[in-house]
Scaffold this active site. Structure first.
Site, PDB file in Angstrom:
ATOM      1  CG  HIS A  92      37.762  26.753 -15.313  1.00  0.00           C
ATOM      2  ND1 HIS A  92      37.236  28.040 -15.003  1.00  0.00           N
ATOM      3  CD2 HIS A  92      36.987  26.127 -16.127  1.00  0.00           C
ATOM      4  CE1 HIS A  92      36.216  28.035 -15.835  1.00  0.00           C
ATOM      5  NE2 HIS A  92      35.903  26.950 -16.611  1.00  0.00           N
ATOM      6  CD  GLU A 109      36.516  22.464 -17.791  1.00  0.00           C
ATOM      7  OE1 GLU A 109      37.019  22.588 -16.638  1.00  0.00           O
ATOM      8  OE2 GLU A 109      35.481  22.879 -18.352  1.00  0.00           O
ATOM      9  CG  ASP A 162      32.437  28.262 -16.434  1.00  0.00           C
ATOM     10  OD1 ASP A 162      33.010  27.613 -15.692  1.00  0.00           O
ATOM     11  OD2 ASP A 162      33.255  28.200 -17.598  1.00  0.00           O
TER      12      ASP A 162
END
Length: 378
Positions: free
Chosen positions: A85, A82, A178
């Protein structure tokens, strides 16, 4: 469900949902069970170029130690995924509100998702790329560890395999995973964003049905939960994008209506009923001393008992804790604020006084936009 703040990275709060705290011991037990250790010991040994001592891994409380270390390591890996991201989003100057770890993995929350296909593409693939890199680092550690470190070898090797699997699984085109976001980004290169979202959401829904069937046949509660999450998230995002498109370019001041039908706060409920019949309206703006102070609807009247209807005033049943919004706030953000506050209406403060906007006003505006196309009917 409740979240607990654990730490902050790059100014981003890292939170752990209570569902993960409940699930971690179960995951540790699942990983440390005899069948899982047997399954992965040969694979990890092959990667390390050695043979793991299976008896040592299964002796006494060692399986619990293996399971606990692997489970914690898995969610550290998910956090790094994460953060991948988040790092990509921050490169585009996008604000990351938080990262939450829960039973199905992790969720990075952005204040606003980009609509530029290339930005969404790179933000989406950054997570799987990070997982691949973590897997490579774990594999390098596996080769560097001595053969005698059986437990450490197993855990590091398990994390190497799991991170690669995590990357591959996340790249399935099951929107909003994703891979689904990558799919939407690629579709958005040649078609409108809303259309790309609808197509990606339909594919995501199909995957949700597939996961549900496989989960039911294999008696896998986690797969069923994942199917529900994908279905709800895909349909929810599709609706959100559609709403955003219909309200694009409008401010809440464009949608709000002047407070034409007003009633004084001191008026009796009987006066309110008479006005509703006379003006054929089920909603009135409530004023006091010339200032707008709230809204009253027929639903508020229905909630009163017979005794209250004869003794109460409009001030007793009107809604007063309404959000107050600036007229130049975007219509979509205003609708989100209305949903967040769970209010039936909001007061809009503009240069020409206070207006009122309700859910019905947003519905009318979107219907008008849908009928006339992308032009501005306001």
């Amino acid at each position: 469900m409740r979240n607990f703040h654990v730490t902050t990275v790059w100014g981003i709060p890292i939170r752990v949902n209570i569902s993960l705290l409940v699930f971690l011991p179960v995951l540790a037990w699942l990983i440390g069970s005899g069948s899982q250790i047997e399954l992965y010991a040969g694979l990890v040994g092959g990667l390390a170029g050695t043979t793991l001592d299976l008896a040592r891994l299964q002796a006494g409380s060692t399986p619990w130690l293996v399971g606990t270390l692997a489970a914690v390591g898995l969610f550290v890996s998910v956090t790094l995924h994460e953060l991948g991201h988040a790092w990509a989003a921050m490169r585009y100057d996008l604000e990351v509100e938080s990262i939450t770890l829960w039973i199905l993995g992790g969720l990075a929350s952005f204040k606003q998702m980009p609509r530029e296909w290339n930005r969404e593409f790179w933000i989406a693939v950054a997570g799987p790329i990070t997982s691949i890199l973590v897997g490579v680092v774990c594999y390098a550690g596996l080769l560097a560890l001595p053969a005698s470190a059986t437990v450490t070898l197993f855990v590091v090797g398990w994390l190497a395999v799991t991170n690669v699997f995590l990357a591959v699984f996340n790249m399935l085109p099951a929107f909003p995973m994703d891979g689904g976001r990558v799919l939407r980004a690629l579709l958005a290169r040649s078609r409108p964003y809303a259309s790309a979202t609808r197509i990606a959401a339909r594919i995501g829904t199909a995957f949700a049905v597939l996961f549900a069937v496989v989960g039911a046949l294999s008696f896998s509660p986690l797969l069923l939960l994942l199917a529900l999450f994908i279905y709800a998230a895909a349909t929810g995002e599709s609706r959100t994008v559609a709403l955003s498109d219909l309200l694009d370019g409008l401010t809440v001041g464009d949608v709000a209506r002047p407070a034409a039908l007003t009633i004084e706060a001191e008026a009796s409920v009987e006066d309110l009923v008479d006005r509703m019949f006379a003006d054929r309206s089920t909603e009135f703006t409530v004023t006091q001393g010339g200032e707008v102070v709230g809204v009253v609807t027929v639903a508020d009247f229905h909630a009163l008992s017979q005794a209250e209807r004869s003794s109460d005033t409009v001030a007793d049943l009107m809604e007063t804790d309404l959000p107050r919004l600036a007229a130049d706030l975007s219509a979509f953000d205003a609708l989100v604020e209305l949903d967040t506050s769970r209010a039936s209406a909001a007061l809009v403060e503009g240069p020409d006084g206070v207006h009122v906007v309700s859910r019905e006003d947003f519905s009318s505006a979107m219907e008008m936009r849908r009928l006339v196309g992308t032009g501005d009917p306001f």
